[in-house]
Design a protein around this motif. Structure first.
Motif, PDB file in Angstrom:
ATOM      1  N   ASN A  82      11.060  -6.165  -1.735  1.00  0.00           N
ATOM      2  CA  ASN A  82      12.330  -5.835  -1.084  1.00  0.00           C
ATOM      3  C   ASN A  82      13.273  -5.159  -2.072  1.00  0.00           C
ATOM      4  OD1 ASN A  82      11.441  -6.924   1.297  1.00  0.00           O
ATOM      5  ND2 ASN A  82      12.532  -8.862   1.070  1.00  0.00           N
ATOM      6  N   ASP A  83      13.360  -5.703  -3.291  1.00  0.00           N
ATOM      7  CA  ASP A  83      14.204  -5.110  -4.328  1.00  0.00           C
ATOM      8  C   ASP A  83      13.761  -3.681  -4.624  1.00  0.00           C
ATOM      9  OD1 ASP A  83      15.541  -7.457  -4.492  1.00  0.00           O
ATOM     10  OD2 ASP A  83      14.762  -8.051  -6.466  1.00  0.00           O
ATOM     11  N   ILE A  84      12.455  -3.507  -4.761  1.00  0.00           N
ATOM     12  CA  ILE A  84      11.922  -2.194  -5.140  1.00  0.00           C
ATOM     13  C   ILE A  84      12.190  -1.164  -4.049  1.00  0.00           C
ATOM     14  CG2 ILE A  84       9.800  -0.882  -5.581  1.00  0.00           C
ATOM     15  CD1 ILE A  84       8.689  -3.552  -6.838  1.00  0.00           C
ATOM     16  N   THR A  85      11.906  -1.533  -2.792  1.00  0.00           N
ATOM     17  CA  THR A  85      12.077  -0.531  -1.731  1.00  0.00           C
ATOM     18  C   THR A  85      13.547  -0.208  -1.509  1.00  0.00           C
ATOM     19  OG1 THR A  85      11.751  -2.338  -0.164  1.00  0.00           O
ATOM     20  CG2 THR A  85       9.908  -0.843  -0.479  1.00  0.00           C
ATOM     21  N   SER A  86      14.416  -1.194  -1.686  1.00  0.00           N
ATOM     22  CA  SER A  86      15.829  -0.856  -1.517  1.00  0.00           C
ATOM     23  C   SER A  86      16.306   0.006  -2.685  1.00  0.00           C
ATOM     24  CB  SER A  86      16.693  -2.113  -1.364  1.00  0.00           C
ATOM     25  OG  SER A  86      16.701  -2.845  -2.548  1.00  0.00           O
ATOM     26  N   PHE A  87      15.620  -0.076  -3.814  1.00  0.00           N
ATOM     27  CA  PHE A  87      15.927   0.757  -4.967  1.00  0.00           C
ATOM     28  C   PHE A  87      15.418   2.176  -4.743  1.00  0.00           C
ATOM     29  CE2 PHE A  87      15.398   2.009  -9.471  1.00  0.00           C
ATOM     30  CZ  PHE A  87      16.668   1.717  -9.915  1.00  0.00           C
ATOM     31  N   GLY A  88      14.363   2.328  -3.938  1.00  0.00           N
ATOM     32  CA  GLY A  88      13.948   3.660  -3.513  1.00  0.00           C
ATOM     33  C   GLY A  88      12.769   4.259  -4.243  1.00  0.00           C
ATOM     34  N   SER A  89      12.370   3.700  -5.381  1.00  0.00           N
ATOM     35  CA  SER A  89      11.210   4.267  -6.075  1.00  0.00           C
ATOM     36  C   SER A  89      10.588   3.210  -6.983  1.00  0.00           C
ATOM     37  CB  SER A  89      11.620   5.478  -6.911  1.00  0.00           C
ATOM     38  OG  SER A  89      12.503   5.067  -7.944  1.00  0.00           O
ATOM     39  N   ILE A  90       9.354   3.487  -7.395  1.00  0.00           N
ATOM     40  CA  ILE A  90       8.662   2.550  -8.282  1.00  0.00           C
ATOM     41  C   ILE A  90       7.972   3.352  -9.383  1.00  0.00           C
ATOM     42  CG2 ILE A  90       6.549   2.504  -6.850  1.00  0.00           C
ATOM     43  CD1 ILE A  90       6.331  -0.520  -7.677  1.00  0.00           C
ATOM     44  N   SER A  91       8.068   2.903 -10.613  1.00  0.00           N
ATOM     45  CA  SER A  91       7.419   3.613 -11.716  1.00  0.00           C
ATOM     46  C   SER A  91       5.971   3.143 -11.829  1.00  0.00           C
ATOM     47  CB  SER A  91       8.151   3.342 -13.026  1.00  0.00           C
ATOM     48  OG  SER A  91       7.878   2.022 -13.464  1.00  0.00           O
ATOM     49  N   LYS A  92       5.179   3.910 -12.561  1.00  0.00           N
ATOM     50  CA  LYS A  92       3.768   3.546 -12.728  1.00  0.00           C
ATOM     51  C   LYS A  92       3.624   2.156 -13.327  1.00  0.00           C
ATOM     52  CE  LYS A  92       0.841   7.580 -12.888  1.00  0.00           C
ATOM     53  NZ  LYS A  92      -0.101   8.384 -13.675  1.00  0.00           N
ATOM     54  N   GLN A  93       4.417   1.898 -14.358  1.00  0.00           N
ATOM     55  CA  GLN A  93       4.308   0.615 -15.026  1.00  0.00           C
ATOM     56  C   GLN A  93       4.718  -0.524 -14.095  1.00  0.00           C
ATOM     57  OE1 GLN A  93       2.741  -0.175 -17.486  1.00  0.00           O
ATOM     58  NE2 GLN A  93       3.482  -2.207 -18.078  1.00  0.00           N
TER      59      GLN A  93
ATOM     60  N   TRP B 220       0.835  -1.208   0.000  1.00  0.00           N
ATOM     61  CA  TRP B 220       0.000   0.000   0.000  1.00  0.00           C
ATOM     62  C   TRP B 220       0.872   1.261   0.000  1.00  0.00           C
ATOM     63  CZ3 TRP B 220      -4.477   1.778  -1.186  1.00  0.00           C
ATOM     64  CH2 TRP B 220      -5.021   2.922  -0.587  1.00  0.00           C
ATOM     65  N   ASN B 221       1.983   1.194   0.738  1.00  0.00           N
ATOM     66  CA  ASN B 221       2.851   2.361   0.851  1.00  0.00           C
ATOM     67  C   ASN B 221       3.747   2.578  -0.358  1.00  0.00           C
ATOM     68  OD1 ASN B 221       1.851   3.256   3.287  1.00  0.00           O
ATOM     69  ND2 ASN B 221       3.171   1.871   4.460  1.00  0.00           N
ATOM     70  N   LEU B 222       3.710   1.679  -1.325  1.00  0.00           N
ATOM     71  CA  LEU B 222       4.481   1.905  -2.551  1.00  0.00           C
ATOM     72  C   LEU B 222       4.053   3.207  -3.208  1.00  0.00           C
ATOM     73  CD1 LEU B 222       4.660  -1.633  -4.240  1.00  0.00           C
ATOM     74  CD2 LEU B 222       6.527  -0.357  -3.188  1.00  0.00           C
ATOM     75  N   GLN B 223       2.798   3.609  -2.985  1.00  0.00           N
ATOM     76  CA  GLN B 223       2.321   4.846  -3.611  1.00  0.00           C
ATOM     77  C   GLN B 223       3.098   6.070  -3.142  1.00  0.00           C
ATOM     78  OE1 GLN B 223      -1.739   6.046  -2.025  1.00  0.00           O
ATOM     79  NE2 GLN B 223      -1.635   3.933  -1.300  1.00  0.00           N
ATOM     80  N   THR B 224       3.777   5.968  -1.980  1.00  0.00           N
ATOM     81  CA  THR B 224       4.553   7.116  -1.496  1.00  0.00           C
ATOM     82  C   THR B 224       5.874   7.267  -2.249  1.00  0.00           C
ATOM     83  OG1 THR B 224       5.655   5.816   0.209  1.00  0.00           O
ATOM     84  CG2 THR B 224       3.583   6.893   0.840  1.00  0.00           C
ATOM     85  N   ILE B 225       6.305   6.211  -2.942  1.00  0.00           N
ATOM     86  CA  ILE B 225       7.565   6.334  -3.689  1.00  0.00           C
ATOM     87  C   ILE B 225       7.309   6.201  -5.192  1.00  0.00           C
ATOM     88  CG2 ILE B 225       9.073   5.581  -1.801  1.00  0.00           C
ATOM     89  CD1 ILE B 225       9.125   2.785  -3.172  1.00  0.00           C
TER      90      ILE B 225
END
Length: 804
Positions: free
Chosen positions: A683-694, A635-640
RNA sequence: GCGGGCGUGGUGGAAUUGGCAGACACGCAAGAUUUAGGUUCUUGUGCCAAUGGUGUGCAGGUUCAAGUCCUGUCGCCCGCACCA
């Protein structure tokens, strides 16, 4: 950002229901996919956390398949006839129909709170007359084809309640309710001739995709054995026929055993000097279950017939006859020839009663000390015309000898017994037969169906052991459909198994009043593509429903010989203490509390993450929090979230591998590792620090089958496009993007790890071995030693074998 | 008894099917942030006498290599026909 599961889950469940997004169409261009779970028995206790495991599992499959463009049928209903409801009704004086209604409504509410994508428009109940009309119709067809017949059978009889008891109601030989003695009593019962389908039920297992253990259990349950019947003569002149799989050992038969129920005992009653003793033994045996009687651990009991003996047809030797309860009247001919040298049970019996043990197959140790039962290595001895032959050859020669002399014949036997179909109970489908003194058993006309259960005042069985329906004089008295004379209705009802033997057909066309389902619906949806259920149903329900389906196939009603193309089975959810959940153990967990505290998505994820789907797993409340944490991290992925509309190169391999793994794992019922892969990806995504829309789109779709509410909500909140269920499709992966360019190889010397190397995935053996030998630790280990062998398993391991 | 299955850290489990045992979680420990925390984050975590050894119920065996294959054994679970 706190995630409010309650409002989100209610919101999406409402949207799905209003739009009817999970309604399957009987008229679609799409490829069909029919997923089936075993419909529940709506018990008074409500749902426990074991129920949702299979529902969620196939829901995950169903939701994924919808995203892949299939027309999915995922239905549910209620297997609502049954003993506990009836017993509850008796105890509390409430009509079972009312109890059933209450239980169903509770179950339904609980299941709906989980967001399972069932097509509720196809909900059925076996207790609905519009449903059991067709259960009765199938019974009539079975009757007309001679597959339903009446037979005298043993039933459990409580001497105090004066009623028939289910095996489960007999605890340690006494009545569960009143503690009185339970005996076996003979009663005329409706039977279904499932044995007529025994061979096909074995052979057609080749047509279906079932787990090997399920096939093995079905085959062993049917228990086809090829052997011979041999006619012994008794000294009275009567013929005493036995069934044996070891006719090669006929020369070693030193006595015979008949079951306590064997009819010859009555015939010989006046010739038997110890008839009183035998009768007492018969009474004792009638109190035991087959299970107790065949137990090997217990001391063998038995009585030698005093006054009648038998003659072994191969050597004319006079041998004694015993009556013993380890021989069952229900298998074979109810009589055996005993060859103590080559059968463990016979050996024990012979030792106890001091009977001769004659070796006729050589190859073992001393047969006086232990029976020799191996068929593969032995050679016949002491056996006249079959001496020197192998067991197999001796069997063949013996059978032709028996047939030539007309004292025996080859015979195939099955452990499978015909299906006892009668119940002396109220809460079941009435059997649509009337009994006319002139015409015998007559089926009622099909236009009379459904034959409805009449309302009665009391559901207690009668003192004579008849069903409560027997007291309904105005219901039972009727006219014979054949001669128009006086007739009475059958008062027995059907077992719960009846309704569950064909329910999957009704889902295909649940509201049809002209047929159990239309031809078109049956053609379109058959067979069930994937049926999941418990291992505990492997031998009864699964076999019964395959039998009915084959019968309907022979009638031309259904288009396939097998009902279920694929079967999987789930392990049980155990209590926290590792024991089976049960009311009496007090370890039952209700899913309502979990859904209310953590939400349906968390509940679903935990049920799927708890362990290998096929294995039992203990409930562990502390682990649920981990799944809730995962939902919140998602859910918190939306913050990054960033704006990009593609997968960034750094995350490309992670994404493609995960798409592949999640898709494959769902199809292979490895839900736990699919979720683990999604956790790794996050885990990979959060350590990377951001997530794209796609990236968020793909992640959401992959997670959607497991956690359908939160994924739909984030999709809307983040404006990722039209909804997942409504518009999206399952992502594709690119195989070439799933492979790593460099890989880590472990290097062993004599099987012990010395170092790890990063090498190019395409590197050859010479290159990798050279690199390995250049390593300091490896050098040290092989210095001054002779290299015996060098092994490189591509992409896995190097092992250098050395010797000093 | 018969038939089918299972046995891996403190816990649930994973292991590309003979190739680095312990993925992913839970729990625990230390630290950071904080406002009250059953919050969040970081690091560590099979065991031991710890540069090494040892380890997948137990005892053997096959193999360069065994959780995985073979033999034996112990323990547990499911079914055994009227519970569903």
């Amino acid at each position: 950002m706190r995630y409010n599961h309650k409002t989100v889950e209610e919101k999406w469940q409402k949207i799905w229901e209003e739009k009817g997004v999970f309604h399957a169409s009987n008229d679609s261009e799409k490829e069909k996919f029919y997923a089936l779970i075993e419909f529940p028995y709506p018990s008074g206790q409500g749902l426990h956390v074991g129920h949702p495991r299979p529902y969620t599992a196939l829901d995950t499959v169903a939701r994924k398949r919808r995203l892949q463009g299939y027309n999915v049928l995922y239905p549910i209903g209620w297997d609502a006839f049954g003993l506990p409801t009836e017993n509850y009704a008796i105890k509390n004086h409430i009509h079972p129909e009312i109890v059933t209604k209450q239980n169903i409504s509770r179950f339904k509410k609980q299941i709906q709170s989980l967001g399972i994508s069932f097509d509720w428009s196809r909900e059925i109940s076996t207790t609905d007359p519009e449903y059991y009309k067709w259960t009765q119709w199938i019974f009539l067809q079975l009757f007309k084809k001679g597959l339903a017949y009446k037979k005298e059978m043993n039933v459990n009889w409580c001497t105090s309640c004066k009623c028939v008891l289910a095996n489960e109601e007999v605890v340690n030989g006494v009545c569960e309710r009143c503690g009185s003695e339970v005996i076996h009593k003979v009663k005329s019962q409706w039977m279904l001739k499932i044995t007529a389908y025994a061979d096909r039920l074995i052979n057609d297992l080749d047509l279906v995709d079932y787990p090997p253990r399920v096939k093995a259990q079905q085959k062993n349950w049917i228990g086809r054995s090829t052997g011979a019947e041999v006619d012994f003569k008794a000294t009275t002149g009567d013929t005493l026929t036995v069934y044996t799989t070891r006719c090669d050992t006929l020369f070693g038969a030193t006595y015979m055993v008949i079951s306590p129920e064997h009819p010859l005992i009555e015939k010989w009653a006046d010739k038997l000097k110890n008839i009183d003793e035998i009768r007492a033994y018969q009474l004792e045996a009638s109190k035991k279950s087959d299970f107790e009687r065949t137990e090997i651990a217990k001391d063998k009991t038995g009585i030698r017939l005093d006054g009648v003996e038998a003659i072994n047809p191969v050597n004319d030797k006079i041998i004694p006859i015993f009556v013993s309860d380890y021989v069952l009247v229900s298998y074979g001919t109810g009589a055996i020839m005993a060859v103590p040298a080559h059968d463990t049970r016979d050996w024990e019996f012979a030792k106890k009663f001091n009977l001769p043990i004659i070796e006729v197959v050589k190859g073992g140790e001393d047969v006086q000390a232990e029976a020799f039962t191996d068929c593969d290595t032995g050679v016949l001895v002491n056996s006249g015309f079959i001496d020197g032959l192998s067991v197999d050859d001796a069997k063949k020669k013996m059978i032709s000898w028996l047939e030539e002399n007309k004292i025996g014949r080859a015979k195939v036997n099955y452990k499978l017994r015909d299906w006892v179909f009668s119940r002396q109970r109220y809460w079941g489908e009435p059997i649509p037969i009337v009994h006319c003194e002139k015409c015998g058993f007559v089926p009622i006309d099909e236009s009379e169906l459904p034959l409805k259960l009449p309302m009665v005042d009391s559901y207690e069985p009668t003192d004579t052991g008849e069903s409560p329906l027997a007291k309904m004089t105005d219901w039972i008295n009727t006219t014979c459909p054949c001669c128009g004379g006086k007739a009475v209705r059958e008062t027995d009802t059907m077992p719960q198994w009846a309704g569950s033997s064909w329910y999957f057909l009704r889902y295909m066309d649940p509201h049809n009043s002209d047929a159990l389902a239309s031809k078109e619906a049956l053609e379109y949806w058959s067979p069930v593509d994937w049926y999941n259920g418990g291992m505990e149903h492997t031998t009864l329900h699964l076999l019964y429903s395959r039998f009915w389906h084959k019968f309907l196939f022979d009638l031309g009603v259904v288009p396939t010989p097998e009902p279920y193309a694929k079967r999987t089975s789930h392990g049980m959810i155990l209590g926290e203490n590792g024991e089976k959940m049960s009311k009496s153990r007090g370890n039952v967990v209700n899913p309502d509390e979990i859904v209310s505290e953590y939400g349906a998505d968390t509940m679903r994820l935990y049920e799927m993450f708890i362990g290998d789907f096929e294995k039992a797993a203990p409930w562990s409340p502390s682990s649920i929090r981990g799944c809730r944490k995962f939902v919140e991290r998602f859910w918190n992925l939306q913050t990054i979230l960033t704006d990009g509309d593609n997968i960034r190169p750094e995350l490309e391999a992670s994404f493609h591998k995960t798409i592949k793994k999640v898709g494959e794992d769902i199809e292979n019922i490895k839900f736990n590792t699919a979720i683990a892969a999604l956790m790794s990806l996050i885990n990979d995504i959060t350590s990377f620090g951001s997530i794209s829309k796609q990236e968020l789109r793909i992640f959401s779709i992959l997670l959607n089958p497991f956690a359908p509410h939160v994924t739909e909500e984030i999709w809307e909140v983040c404006g990722l496009g039209d909804g997942i269920v409504a518009e999206q499709s399952w992502p594709e992966y690119d195989e070439s993007k799933c492979v790593d360019k460099t890989i880590e190889i472990a290097v062993q010397v004599n099987g012990r790890i010395k170092t790890k190397l990063n090498v190019d995935a395409e590197a050859g053996q010479d290159e990798v071995l050279a690199l390995a030998k250049a390593d300091e630790n490896v050098k040290k280990a092989i210095d001054g030693m002779n290299i015996i062998k060098e092994i490189y398993v591509k992409g896995r391991i190097v092992n250098i074998v050395v010797k000093s």
